[in-house]
Design an enzyme around this catalytic site. Sequence first.
Site, PDB file in Angstrom:
ATOM      1  CB  VAL A 137      -0.941   0.003   1.225  1.00  0.00           C
ATOM      2  CG1 VAL A 137      -1.788   1.266   1.249  1.00  0.00           C
ATOM      3  CG2 VAL A 137      -1.819  -1.235   1.229  1.00  0.00           C
ATOM      4  N   PRO A 138       1.227   1.755  -1.183  1.00  0.00           N
ATOM      5  CG  PRO A 138       1.125   2.489  -3.398  1.00  0.00           C
ATOM      6  CD  PRO A 138       0.471   1.547  -2.411  1.00  0.00           C
ATOM      7  CB  CYS A 139       2.030   5.249   2.663  1.00  0.00           C
ATOM      8  SG  CYS A 139       3.067   4.107   3.546  1.00  0.00           S
ATOM      9  CG  HIS A 140       6.832   4.261  -1.267  1.00  0.00           C
ATOM     10  ND1 HIS A 140       6.072   3.105  -1.155  1.00  0.00           N
ATOM     11  CD2 HIS A 140       7.214   4.335  -2.561  1.00  0.00           C
ATOM     12  CE1 HIS A 140       6.023   2.509  -2.342  1.00  0.00           C
ATOM     13  NE2 HIS A 140       6.708   3.246  -3.210  1.00  0.00           N
ATOM     14  NE  ARG A 141       4.237   3.810  -5.921  1.00  0.00           N
ATOM     15  CZ  ARG A 141       3.624   2.719  -6.337  1.00  0.00           C
ATOM     16  NH1 ARG A 141       2.310   2.720  -6.497  1.00  0.00           N
ATOM     17  NH2 ARG A 141       4.318   1.630  -6.596  1.00  0.00           N
TER      18      ARG A 141
END
Length: 175
Positions: A139-143
């Site tokens: 769940v790409p919260c780094h984006r």
Amino acid sequence: MTGIQPVIYWSIIEHGQWKLYIAKTEKGLCYIGSPGKSFEEFTAYLQKRFPSASLEKNDRLLEGYKQELTAYLEGSQQTFSLPVDVQGTPFQQQTWRALKEIPYGQTFSYSNIAEHIGRPSAVRAVATAIGANPLLITVPCHRVIGKNGTMTGYRGGLDFKRFLLDLETQNLKEE
């Protein structure tokens, strides 16, 4: 009569300087730990979220997840296909679904996410929901970055966030 105690299975992924604890329920991946965090922090998180569960190390049951995450970290995979078991409030779930819609190699701001879910004034609540995301990477919260393009907080640490963003940007250039 007592019910059957649920089991959470866990393993470790090591890639370069990064070491991540991962865990799954019978339904799917439920947690990816932050690099550099201790086993005690990992188990404390799981015991808080799944208080009646017991923990059991099982590399075999997590092998598919380890393969997908390792392939991502090596730059050979951009999406994930294995089941997940992400538990959160309805607002958190809505926010996390929006994160999964951010294309590989792109970034959105917190306000972009708030607008995307139809809650443009809920930027702080969105930031809090993103911070509670239990599945780093998948769940790409780094984006998610600041509105002015600055690197913002990340449960995995800013060095890991930069690594993930650089990895994705580099892979898109090579395509």
